[in-house]
Design an enzyme around this catalytic site. Structure first.
Site, PDB file in Angstrom:
ATOM      1  N   HIS A   1     -30.380 -50.671 -69.647  1.00  0.00           N
ATOM      2  CA  HIS A   1     -30.210 -51.683 -68.605  1.00  0.00           C
ATOM      3  C   HIS A   1     -31.330 -51.617 -67.574  1.00  0.00           C
ATOM      4  O   HIS A   1     -31.158 -52.043 -66.441  1.00  0.00           O
ATOM      5  CB  HIS A   1     -28.873 -51.496 -67.873  1.00  0.00           C
ATOM      6  CG  HIS A   1     -27.660 -51.823 -68.670  1.00  0.00           C
ATOM      7  ND1 HIS A   1     -27.232 -51.061 -69.727  1.00  0.00           N
ATOM      8  CD2 HIS A   1     -26.779 -52.842 -68.585  1.00  0.00           C
ATOM      9  CE1 HIS A   1     -26.124 -51.580 -70.242  1.00  0.00           C
ATOM     10  NE2 HIS A   1     -25.829 -52.676 -69.570  1.00  0.00           N
TER      11      HIS A   1
ATOM     12  N   GLU B   1     -23.151 -65.587 -69.737  1.00  0.00           N
ATOM     13  CA  GLU B   1     -21.860 -64.917 -69.616  1.00  0.00           C
ATOM     14  C   GLU B   1     -21.474 -64.755 -68.149  1.00  0.00           C
ATOM     15  O   GLU B   1     -22.307 -64.360 -67.337  1.00  0.00           O
ATOM     16  CB  GLU B   1     -21.947 -63.540 -70.286  1.00  0.00           C
ATOM     17  CG  GLU B   1     -22.255 -63.638 -71.778  1.00  0.00           C
ATOM     18  CD  GLU B   1     -23.039 -62.425 -72.299  1.00  0.00           C
ATOM     19  OE1 GLU B   1     -23.046 -61.378 -71.632  1.00  0.00           O
ATOM     20  OE2 GLU B   1     -23.652 -62.568 -73.375  1.00  0.00           O
TER      21      GLU B   1
ATOM     22  N   ASP C   1     -32.788 -56.422 -71.097  1.00  0.00           N
ATOM     23  CA  ASP C   1     -32.599 -55.647 -72.319  1.00  0.00           C
ATOM     24  C   ASP C   1     -31.812 -56.434 -73.384  1.00  0.00           C
ATOM     25  O   ASP C   1     -32.019 -56.260 -74.575  1.00  0.00           O
ATOM     26  CB  ASP C   1     -31.839 -54.363 -71.976  1.00  0.00           C
ATOM     27  CG  ASP C   1     -32.392 -53.693 -70.719  1.00  0.00           C
ATOM     28  OD1 ASP C   1     -32.974 -52.619 -70.828  1.00  0.00           O
ATOM     29  OD2 ASP C   1     -32.255 -54.280 -69.611  1.00  0.00           O
TER      30      ASP C   1
ATOM     31  N   SER D   1     -22.732 -63.862 -76.820  1.00  0.00           N
ATOM     32  CA  SER D   1     -23.478 -64.236 -78.030  1.00  0.00           C
ATOM     33  C   SER D   1     -24.905 -64.541 -77.621  1.00  0.00           C
ATOM     34  O   SER D   1     -25.312 -65.699 -77.605  1.00  0.00           O
ATOM     35  CB  SER D   1     -22.883 -65.500 -78.656  1.00  0.00           C
ATOM     36  OG  SER D   1     -21.552 -65.362 -79.015  1.00  0.00           O
ATOM     37  N   GLU D   2     -25.666 -63.510 -77.279  1.00  0.00           N
ATOM     38  CA  GLU D   2     -27.009 -63.766 -76.745  1.00  0.00           C
ATOM     39  C   GLU D   2     -27.845 -64.617 -77.689  1.00  0.00           C
ATOM     40  O   GLU D   2     -28.579 -65.513 -77.250  1.00  0.00           O
ATOM     41  CB  GLU D   2     -27.726 -62.449 -76.443  1.00  0.00           C
ATOM     42  CG  GLU D   2     -27.251 -61.757 -75.179  1.00  0.00           C
ATOM     43  CD  GLU D   2     -25.869 -61.136 -75.328  1.00  0.00           C
ATOM     44  OE1 GLU D   2     -25.429 -60.954 -76.483  1.00  0.00           O
ATOM     45  OE2 GLU D   2     -25.229 -60.849 -74.313  1.00  0.00           O
TER      46      GLU D   2
END
Ligand SMILES: Cc1ncc(C[n+]2csc(CCOP(=O)(O)OP(=O)(O)O)c2C)c(N)n1
Lengths: 328, 362
Positions: free
Chosen positions: A128, A29, A84, A58-59
């Site tokens: 994070h 991204e 994460d 869309s990991e």
């Protein structure tokens, strides 16, 4: 030997590999804008949007697509933005990337790199800030790298891209601006080799990633108290340089492990267990394992501080390690 | 069977006959293979979960008729048919099911992970929906390498309720990738009727909403699958981006071989056997002038071919235990003899637990 930053090391490594091998490409991204930390700055302009690809959020598909693309012969570099978020792609990493070669009897190879920024950084909170290296080290099939220096940010990323195995490459967010000597050559680092960051005779401390710098600071504090500390930077967590650690501890007979991650069931436990199995009867004092308490990372400064293992408590552990067995 | 690309269904009666005969043979090859798997399981030679596609053979048969060897497919846990239709080596598949040395996946996969990379079959998958992103990535990789091949992704109606369906269709549409998504809608998600847990107007509508044009067809009519797949694959090869084929079919057996499927009304199953794609194609062949013997000969030939692969599998040895340590990884690979709890020697053998292959990888 000129100086460069951790972020420059990473950017230069990827640029050189994109240049060297047309099969290498990056996806994630916001890469066109340089990535969250500017570690991709300028790469899309230079190599085009087909090779430095801006993806949907869309990991799972970033990782799954990389598996498919690797299977047909490309070498994807996957950006997870924050370590994460790799949890959204665990099936694709653990059940697909790491298993493919074995499960299909060696028919497929998945030469991908997953870049996962780890660690506590500027009040970024519980989602994070994690260091989940022990999760990945636990999975057969994966290689895990964790550079602590600008030179290793460069050399280990190059090595990861050239490796034929899937590699989880952990970059520490707090280290991006760190300046250090650039490596003397453009060769990739050797995977599986640790580095003696500071030689010493009284006690061995093993660390990786940002904790190496905490360990170095702690070693200075201990030195002022007359304790000579050997600091080992593991650099690669799987395979890790057991040979270097064992021969160091065989000399110093004392071991401290310091990690930023939660201590319990962390990778430090693996090192302590391995050293104890091999050298237990030759140790002067019991090994000490340092890490975060088993709490999520808080936002507010004192809460965040409660999570950190800093130079002071590492130094205290080093002093305890050299004290008499009874005191340990 | 893999055939040259762009083989349009022939216009002549003779060509049509030839094509349906080929389809008949492929469908019987799949069914005979699965019956052998079922028998092998009963006899204790085949182990683990075996998911059969009996009743669904027309879908991969019609689709694969338009694929070349260089095209790749990502499959599901119900992957025998996809594999066979793509031209996978039957002996290798049978050896794999029997857990023998020389199996397609060296005994590491079994039925649920059947694969034959040589013919572009990139693997069955034990995780529902996992093949979807792999297929889009394969298509993207093929494009990056400048190859003309396409990717096909088979998945079930149940998988369309998982996130990867949404993510992968969106991804394929955004990047206009050469992918054919093939939904084998067999009504069932394991033991639950998919309709009872799926919102909205269905898979084709979901696909259209994501910008992937879809076509719904009777997936038990092999000629209809052939025709529709030909059209969609033609468009994909022409650069029009991804398409979805929604094939309505039915799983005639249980979810796995050992599932008697008592949750299904007997009259429903009986009615669906009336719609058996192989019987339907046989009726079509008869209408085209083949006599019963000619049609039965196709079944006999394919069954014999599968029986030969069973004989070969039974004669083959089991893999050596040491093979369990192969193909895990090169860098830091495990070594036999490095079992848990084994103390390390610090005298010369340090580092011997895993291999670093220094120098060869970089
Ligand atoms: C992620 C995941 N969840 C659950 C399962 C268990 N499971 C295996 S097959 C199956 C049903 C899948 O239904 P569908 O996608 O329609 O395929 P079909 O079995 O009908 O061919 C389920 C729930 C699984 N393998 N993977």
């Amino acid at each position: 030997m000129s100086a460069f930053t951790y972020i420059e090391g990473a950017r230069r490594a990827l640029a050189e590999e994109l240049e060297r091998d047309h099969r290498v490409w990056a996806l994630g991204e916001d890469l066109g804008r340089g990535g969250v930390f500017k570690q991709y700055d300028g790469l899309q302009a230079r190599f085009g949007a087909e090779r430095v690809v801006d993806t949907p959020i869309s990991e799972a598909t970033i990782m799954g697509a990389a598996v498919g693309a690797a299977l047909v012969g490309t070498r994807p570099v996957v950006e997870m933005r924050f370590s994460d978020f790799a949890l959204c792609a665990v099936d694709e990493l653990v059940n697909q990337a790491a298993k493919n070669r074995f499960m299909f009897g060696g028919q497929g190879r998945v030469p991908l790199v997953v870049r996962q920024p780890i660690g506590v950084w500027r009040s970024s909170g519980a989602q994070h800030s994690q260091s989940l290296e022990s999760w990945w080290v636990h999975i057969p099939g994966l290689v895990v790298t964790a550079p602590a220096t600008p030179a290793d940010a460069y050399g280990l990323l190059k090595a990861a891209i050239r490796a034929d195995d899937p590699v989880v490459h952990l970059e520490h967010k707090a280290l991006w601006p760190l300046t250090g000597p650039a490596p003397e050559s453009d060769a990739p680092a050797e995977l599986g080799r640790g580095r003696i960051a500071r030689p010493g005779r009284d006690v061995t401390i093993v660390a990786w990633s940002a904790a190496v710098h905490e360990a170095m600071a702690a070693a200075n504090i201990a030195a002022a108290r007359g304790v000579d500390v050997e600091v080992i930077d593991l650099r690669t967590l799987w395979p890790w340089d057991a040979e270097m650690v064992l021969s160091s501890v065989a000399r110093t007979r004392r071991l401290v492990v310091a990690q930023e991650a939660v201590r319990d069931a962390g990778f430090g436990a693996e090192i302590v267990a391995t050293v104890t199995e091999a050298l237990g009867d030759r140790l002067e004092t019991r090994p000490i394992r340092l890490g975060a308490p088993r709490i999520p990372v808080g936002y507010s400064a004192p809460l965040e501080a409660a999570y950190r293992v800093g130079p002071d408590n590492i130094a205290a552990a080093l002093l305890r390690a050299v004290a008499s067995p009874a005191a340990a | 069977m893999t055939q040259p690309a762009d083989t349009a269904p022939p216009a002549t009666d003779n060509g049509r006959r030839r094509r349906l005969i080929d389809h008949h043979a492929t469908m019987w090859r799949i069914r005979a293979f699965e019956r052998a798997a079922e028998d092998g399981l009963a006899a204790g030679h085949v182990n683990g979960a075996v998911h059969m596609s009996i009743g669904q053979e027309a879908v991969p048969t019609g689709v694969a008729a338009h694929l070349i060897t260089e095209d790749v497919i990502a499959s599901t846990h119900r992957g025998h048919g996809h594999s066979i239709a793509k031209g996978a080596d039957l002996n290798g598949m049978m050896l794999e099911l029997f857990g023998r040395a020389g199996g397609a996946c060296a005994g590491k996969g079994g039925s649920m992970h059947i694969a034959d990379f040589k013919v572009g079959m990139l693997g069955a998958n034990g995780v529902v929906g996992a093949g979807l992103p792999i297929a889009v990535g394969a298509a993207q990789g093929l494009r990056l390498l400048g190859r003309a091949a396409i990717a096909v992704c088979y998945f079930g109606d149940g998988a369309a309720n998982r996130g990867p369906f949404l993510e992968s269709l969106n991804w394929a549409a955004v990047f206009k990738l050469p992918v054919l998504f093939v939904c084998e809608d067999n009504n069932w998600s394991a033991t639950t009727r998919t309709a009872t847990m799926s919102a909205g107007p269905g898979i084709a509508a979901r696909s259209e909403a994501l910008g992937v044009p879809a076509l719904s067809i009777d997936g038990n009519d092999v000629e209809a699958v052939d025709e529709a797949a030909g059209r969609l694959i033609g468009l994909i090869r022409g650069g029009s981006g991804p398409r979805l084929l929604h094939a309505r079919t039915y799983r005639l057996k249980g979810h796995t071989v050992t599932d008697a499927a008592p949750y299904r009304p007997a009259d429903e199953v009986a009615a669906r056997w009336e719609d058996d794609p192989i019987a339907r194609n046989a009726a079509e062949l008869k209408a085209l002038g083949l006599d019963d013997d000619e049609i039965a000969a196709i079944e006999v030939a394919e069954t014999a071919r599968i029986a030969a692969s069973v004989t070969a599998a039974l004669a083959a040895p089991l893999p050596d235990t040491a093979a369990a340590f192969d193909d895990v990884q090169d860098i830091g690979r495990p070594r036999p003899g490095a079992e848990q709890g084994q103390a390390w020697s610090t005298h010369g053998a340090m580092g011997g637990i895993w291999a670093l292959d220094r120098g060869t990888q970089l």
